[in-house]
Design a protein around this motif. Sequence first.
Motif, PDB file in Angstrom:
ATOM      1  N   THR A 246     -31.210  25.588 -96.382  1.00 61.63           N
ATOM      2  CA  THR A 246     -31.320  26.736 -95.478  1.00 61.63           C
ATOM      3  C   THR A 246     -32.745  26.903 -94.975  1.00 61.63           C
ATOM      4  N   GLY A 247     -32.882  27.678 -93.925  1.00 61.13           N
ATOM      5  CA  GLY A 247     -34.194  27.966 -93.377  1.00 61.13           C
ATOM      6  C   GLY A 247     -34.648  26.920 -92.383  1.00 61.13           C
ATOM      7  N   GLU A 248     -35.847  27.146 -91.839  1.00 54.49           N
ATOM      8  CA  GLU A 248     -36.410  26.222 -90.859  1.00 54.49           C
ATOM      9  C   GLU A 248     -37.179  25.109 -91.556  1.00 54.49           C
ATOM     10  N   ASN A 249     -37.167  23.936 -90.913  1.00 55.43           N
ATOM     11  CA  ASN A 249     -37.850  22.774 -91.457  1.00 55.43           C
ATOM     12  C   ASN A 249     -38.621  22.055 -90.348  1.00 55.43           C
ATOM     13  N   GLY A 250     -39.601  21.263 -90.755  1.00 55.18           N
ATOM     14  CA  GLY A 250     -40.351  20.448 -89.809  1.00 55.18           C
ATOM     15  C   GLY A 250     -40.919  19.246 -90.525  1.00 55.18           C
ATOM     16  N   ILE A 251     -41.720  18.446 -89.816  1.00 56.91           N
ATOM     17  CA  ILE A 251     -42.281  17.245 -90.416  1.00 56.91           C
ATOM     18  C   ILE A 251     -43.773  17.118 -90.125  1.00 56.91           C
ATOM     19  N   TYR A 252     -44.445  16.463 -91.063  1.00 56.20           N
ATOM     20  CA  TYR A 252     -45.834  16.013 -90.905  1.00 56.20           C
ATOM     21  C   TYR A 252     -45.753  14.500 -90.844  1.00 56.20           C
ATOM     22  N   TYR A 253     -46.224  13.908 -89.729  1.00 55.61           N
ATOM     23  CA  TYR A 253     -45.985  12.496 -89.463  1.00 55.61           C
ATOM     24  C   TYR A 253     -47.301  11.794 -89.155  1.00 55.61           C
ATOM     25  N   HIS A 254     -47.377  10.521 -89.546  1.00 50.08           N
ATOM     26  CA  HIS A 254     -48.611   9.741 -89.351  1.00 50.08           C
ATOM     27  C   HIS A 254     -48.394   8.612 -88.353  1.00 50.08           C
TER      28      HIS A 254
END
Length: 689
Positions: free
Chosen positions: A361-369
């Motif tokens: 649940t909830g919002e998610n995102g990414i840290y990408y290289h």
Amino acid sequence: MSEISQVIIDHTCIISRPKNISKAVQHALDMVVRDHKKVFGKQPEIKVDSENEATIVIRNVANRDECPTRPEAYGFRFVKNNDKWSLHIIGYDDLGIIYGLLEYSRQFLGIDPFWYWADLPVQTAKKMQIHTEKFDSVEQKVKYRGWFVNDEVCLIGWKEEYPPAKDVWYPVFEALLRCGGNMVIPGTDLPKHGIHADLALEMGLWVTHHHAEPLGAEMFLRAYPGKKPSYKENPELFEALWEEAIQKQKDEKIVWVLSFRGQGDAPFWQYDPEFDTAEKRGEMISKVVARQYEMVWRSVDQPVCCMALYGEIAELYEDGHITVPDGVLKIWADNGYGKMVSRRQGNENYRIPSLPKEGDTGENGIYYHVTFHDLQASNHLTMFPSPPDLIKEEVEKALHANAASYLLLNSGNIRPHLYPLDLISYLWRNGSIDVRDHQQKFISRLYKTHHDEITKLYNSFFEKSIQYGPNIDDKAGEEFYHHNARKILGHWLQGKSNIPNEKLFWATGKIPFMDQVKWFLDVCESSLPGWEELLEDCQQLSAKLSKEDQQRFLDQFILQVTIHVSGCKGFISLCESYLTFTQNDSPRAFVQASQSIWSYKEGQVALKKSEHGKWKNFYRADWLTNIESTIYSLEALRKFLRMQGDSPDFFLWYKEYLMPETEKHIYLENTHRNPYSDDELARMLAEKW
């Protein structure tokens, strides 16, 4: 005959702006004014609230029909006054107006988002015609999207002033805005008095924080030298730093990072060894994050908060040991090589999937290289080593897995990474990408001719990159040739050759040191012919390009291929030197060590060739890949090898291998008091052998 409806833009252009505009909108307007001067040779006249006489009108939305009713939206509308059409750039909010101005600059003035970083010339014109077709912006796929300007040593060392001043940061933030970004971490652990964060906010960007600097607070040990960085023992000291950071930023556009890692971006239990179980560690992180969340909400109205599930925190969360407060956006990270799995920590590489599970649940995102620094095999001075299809697959997969609220991209020093930066910006705008189509368009933007040939060479770059392991993302950047070479050198010269170097197990496995050296030798020897072939193809194509494109092709591509070729050759010669030394042949090992130095120096020469004009000294702070450090280590090796058989007078090898036979037995010792330098001796021996 029907009337042609169009806006005429030329050197007489008048731009009308509202009486009261924010600094952020003013910055974007300044960019457009500069762009106009480049195109038409004269700045447009700026007037306040002069819609009836203006060619271009900048304003906020007045009714629902003028642009989409959502944050960051803008529309182009056309109004006719006294038989003259004008273009209205209408924004829902400040960022809407900014994006509208920059889209006008891109679409009609021809200003590329990377005009500054790729030295792209602006095409001049006497006038331009814009057809009066209304246009509405499309909502970007990712809500919070931007760059982490991380490991930015080239930006730091480029100019004399430290921390970097406006002339360094402004082009970074401008390019980010032109790419549709709205968020930034402006640098890594820079002094708080620097301009970086304030300028980013002033230009309309959201500012967020490094996961090792929660809430953007000062590092504990920097604020309290000598104190133990233990939250259990010193909670009030930690909270004082957090509160200070909150009060400083509470009225700004901040994406607040909640986190608890140790000093220097390491697990906190390195300083608190009593936290010796996953349960204890997860409980403490959860407690700290909940406290940070409470403190932010106490001072900020409806704050945007996120938590980086990075490194050990991701593993603890996956195992159910960490609780994330409701409403906190969870950030998942790739492994530094583009794959959405946990990163390698030393020799441990569990590759735990790093994406929200179904039902999360909830919002998610990414840290990408697309650039990384891990002292093993990462890319820093050169492009992302895996094919762009990997980026497409992993980012699209993340967006489809409910991780579309946030995308923070590690952008490094910007200039070496334009292609992957552009690719990611397309993904955060649209959510999916046709890699081949995007690639062709990108190459066409950077070069005037030979697009198909250049595209083929770019793709060859990803194919030639060293595949050092079984996984699709086990592709080596240029740090592979340097950090591992220095580990081998240090191990050798410290007299530890009888035991394996544990710091190389991540690549070679647990094998004897001799076999570790052979492993790197085999990997590099199998890859070098491909790199050399690519460099030869680049040089042949470069001869066909215009002078302007030649320089850009050198800066953006040949430089990077050369760094791989020179690094690969240098590492091979080093490994050969060690193997020759084990056969008690110090003179030939000395020559091979010298050949290693000469190869690595080819990379330095390539960097210098790219430091023309405004780029003078851009690469002088190569402190992470650190070619200079590799050469320094090799020079120590060369001296060590010469001591094995040419000491104490440093004339013995010359006498044995180079002196004419007729002279060997009749020369007078006192006539030979000036021994050859290492370079001179090595070149003579190399030529003889």
